[in-house]
Design a protein around this motif. Structure first.
Motif, PDB file in Angstrom:
ATOM      1  N   VAL A  52       0.796  -1.222   0.000  1.00  0.00           N
ATOM      2  CA  VAL A  52       0.000   0.000   0.000  1.00  0.00           C
ATOM      3  C   VAL A  52       0.836   1.283   0.000  1.00  0.00           C
ATOM      4  O   VAL A  52       0.481   2.247  -0.661  1.00  0.00           O
TER       5      VAL A  52
ATOM      6  N   LEU B  29      -0.706 -21.177  -6.429  1.00  0.00           N
ATOM      7  CA  LEU B  29      -0.013 -20.674  -7.617  1.00  0.00           C
ATOM      8  C   LEU B  29       0.412 -19.236  -7.355  1.00  0.00           C
ATOM      9  O   LEU B  29      -0.342 -18.444  -6.789  1.00  0.00           O
ATOM     10  N   LEU B  30       1.615 -18.914  -7.783  1.00  0.00           N
ATOM     11  CA  LEU B  30       2.132 -17.556  -7.632  1.00  0.00           C
ATOM     12  C   LEU B  30       2.260 -16.939  -9.027  1.00  0.00           C
ATOM     13  O   LEU B  30       3.066 -17.392  -9.841  1.00  0.00           O
ATOM     14  N   ALA B  31       1.429 -15.930  -9.297  1.00  0.00           N
ATOM     15  CA  ALA B  31       1.491 -15.251 -10.609  1.00  0.00           C
ATOM     16  C   ALA B  31       2.198 -13.913 -10.395  1.00  0.00           C
ATOM     17  O   ALA B  31       3.416 -13.878 -10.229  1.00  0.00           O
ATOM     18  N   LEU B 160     -12.896 -22.299 -10.487  1.00  0.00           N
ATOM     19  CA  LEU B 160     -11.617 -23.008 -10.628  1.00  0.00           C
ATOM     20  C   LEU B 160     -11.437 -24.008  -9.496  1.00  0.00           C
ATOM     21  O   LEU B 160     -11.728 -23.705  -8.339  1.00  0.00           O
ATOM     22  N   VAL B 165      -5.271 -24.725 -13.410  1.00  0.00           N
ATOM     23  CA  VAL B 165      -4.594 -23.467 -13.680  1.00  0.00           C
ATOM     24  C   VAL B 165      -5.425 -22.720 -14.716  1.00  0.00           C
ATOM     25  O   VAL B 165      -5.814 -23.298 -15.738  1.00  0.00           O
ATOM     26  N   GLY B 190      -6.277   4.906  -7.855  1.00  0.00           N
ATOM     27  CA  GLY B 190      -5.602   3.622  -7.667  1.00  0.00           C
ATOM     28  C   GLY B 190      -6.224   2.751  -6.594  1.00  0.00           C
ATOM     29  O   GLY B 190      -5.890   1.582  -6.482  1.00  0.00           O
TER      30      GLY B 190
END
Ligand SMILES: Cc1cc2nc3c(=O)[nH]c(=O)nc-3n(C[C@H](O)[C@H](O)[C@H](O)COP(=O)(O)OP(=O)(O)OC[C@H]3O[C@@H](n4cnc5c(N)ncnc54)[C@H](O)[C@@H]3O)c2cc1C
Ligand code: FES
Ligand code: FES
Lengths: 169, 278
Positions: A52, B29-31, B160, B165, B190
């Motif tokens: 953050v 899973l690490l994207a 999923l 995946v 943001g």
């Protein structure tokens, strides 16, 4: 079983500020802890450790990232640049000087991340509007300055860089 | 806070990923890591193994064939926003990307991670619903196509399975002359949206012949405002469409906004977004 065999730890080799380093790191260690604790590069700061505040912003393979949201093991083979390397390269010397002139830092906690973000912004957009500057630094918190001075400093540098380019060509 | 002890593997192929998923039931899973590592640092989740899929080639391409745009799951927000193909053919997505988080997060976060996570206040799930996307999920048993309408199941919950995946998102090319509109309300640039709207539709003269109004931030996952779009398709006034939104959406209050405020925001967005579609 040892920790490497169980995937809890790994050897990584990466380039940090132009120097190749190889270390064994715990998989759970994030990149800024690695830079600060293992390599002693304390210019990258930690605020929230969940993406953050932006105090941990560094460059990996030429792009800014949250250093707290990338594991050190993921940086195997990568090129990392911290505020120490940025300072040595003088690439941001004008920004650093203008931050000082404008009082765009007080305690300085946010400054390394703020500068990393400003460098990337000006790389992508040489003449940002004030609105675009605010947009770009929206992910970097500053508890001291109230942001106006930071926007002023980045705007001034953008203008002076492009007027220099203008006279050179 | 710091993450607790966890293992890490970086396989180079999907079959290796499937094997690891089958051997380790609580592997993750690490994207892009932009949600997962934040969660690990806060100790919201405690997997024994992280399977980094960033070493798998071919998962991050954007291609067009046979009237479909295929977006690889590992496509980062940055590349999605900069893609000329996306800008030309799926401008709705190009409009949405700048609203996702901040530069440094867009540099790493991926569309697959965003959809698999299914945060109710995020842009890309809503765009996929507006655009009638189809997800491709792969496992050791082969591939499975999941239409977007059955993909989102609940709060942070998708169709999923643990051993699957998400490999690609397929989006049919919108009809020629199709229009898109996107807007969201946030407190600071943001931030996750309070309420947002991704819209895609076709207008003939002053009448709509097709209109998908995909809202986010107003439920457990994105929702299509069917009654409001029906009102506009029937040439009813914007005020009429805004009135029936109450029957489409049932937002729940959050720390800052009551349900009524959110419904009001949704109405404001309807007016703004539809007016912007020309
Ligand atoms: C401060 C902050 C602000 C943010 N603001 C926004 C915002 O405004 N809008 C927005 O959309 N997002 C926002 N994000 C989230 C960001 O966009 C994430 O990148 C995104 O939600 C998750 O993508 P990732 O690639 O980082 O996934 P990861 O964090 O790596 O993974 C997220 C989850 O998805 C699973 N997963 C990942 N890839 C796959 C796959 N291919 N198949 C199956 N499962 C998979 C993981 O196992 C994990 O459970 C913000 C994040 C931060 C830290
Ligand atoms: S410490 Fe990384 S964003 Fe705050
Ligand atoms: S100068 Fe103190 S936080 Fe920015």
């Amino acid at each position: 079983m040892n920790r490497q065999a169980t995937n809890l730890e790994r050897n990584i080799t990466l380039t940090v500020n132009g120097e190749r380093v190889t270390r064994s790191v715990a998989a759970r260690m994030h990149l800024v802890d690695f830079l600060r604790e293992t390599l002693g590069l304390t210019g990258s700061h930690l605020g929230c450790e969940h993406g953050v505040c932006g105090a941990c912003t560094i460059r990996v393979d030429g792009l800014t990232v949250r250093g707290c949201l990338m594991l050190a093991v993921q940086a195997d083979g990568a090129t990392v640049e911290t505020i120490e390397g940025l300072t040595d390269s003088s690439k941001a010397a004008d920004l650093q000087e203008e931050f000082l002139n404008r009082n765009a830092l007080q305690c300085g906690y946010c400054t390394p991340g703020m500068l990393m973000t400003a460098v990337e912004l000006l790389d992508r957009n040489a003449k940002p509007t004030r609105e675009e500057i605010r947009d770009a630094i929206s992910g970097n918190y500053c508890r001291c300055t109230g942001y106006h001075a930071i926007v002023d400093a980045i705007e001034t540098v953008a203008k002076s860089r492009s007027s220099k380019k203008g006279t050179a060509s | 806070m710091k993450a607790s002890e966890v293992g890490y593997a970086k396989p180079a192929s999907l079959p290796e990923v499937f094997a690891l998923l089958e051997k380790n039931e609580d592997a993750r899973l690490l994207a892009g890591g932009q949600s997962l590592i934040a969660g690990l640092n806060m100790r919201l989740s405690n997997p024994t193994l992280l399977i980094d899929i960033n070493g798998i080639a071919g998962l991050n391409t954007i291609t067009e064939s046979g009237g479909t745009i295929r977006i690889g799951a590992l496509t980062r927000h940055l590349d999605l926003g900069a893609s000329p193909l996306i800008a030309a053919k799926l401008p709705l997505i190009a409009k949405a990307v700048p609203h996702i988080a901040h530069m440094a997060i867009r540099n790493r976060g991926t569309i697959g991670g965003s959809l698999a996570l299914s945060d109710p206040a995020t842009e890309l799930p809503a765009c996929c619903l507006a655009l009638n996307a189809t997800m491709t999920a792969a496992s050791s048993k082969g591939e499975r196509k999941i239409p977007v309408k059955t993909f989102f199941k609940g709060l942070f919950e998708t169709d999923l399975k643990q051993n699957e995946v998400l490999t690609a998102i397929e989006i049919p090319l919108p009809a020629a002359g199709s229009l898109s509109g996107f807007s969201e309300l946030v407190r600071r640039h943001g931030d996750y949206a309070i309420v947002g709207l991704a819209a895609q539709g076709v207008r003939k003269g002053s009448s709509w012949s097709q209109l998908n109004l995909s809202y986010f931030g107003v439920g457990d996952h994105p929702v299509l405002a069917a009654n409001a779009s029906e009102a506009l398709l029937a040439d009813k006034s914007m005020a009429d469409a805004q009135a029936v939104l109450a029957s489409d959406l049932s937002p729940s209050e959050d720390a800052e906004n009551s349900a009524a405020t959110k419904l009001h925001f949704a109405r404001v967005l309807l007016g703004r977004v539809v007016a912007s579609m020309s």
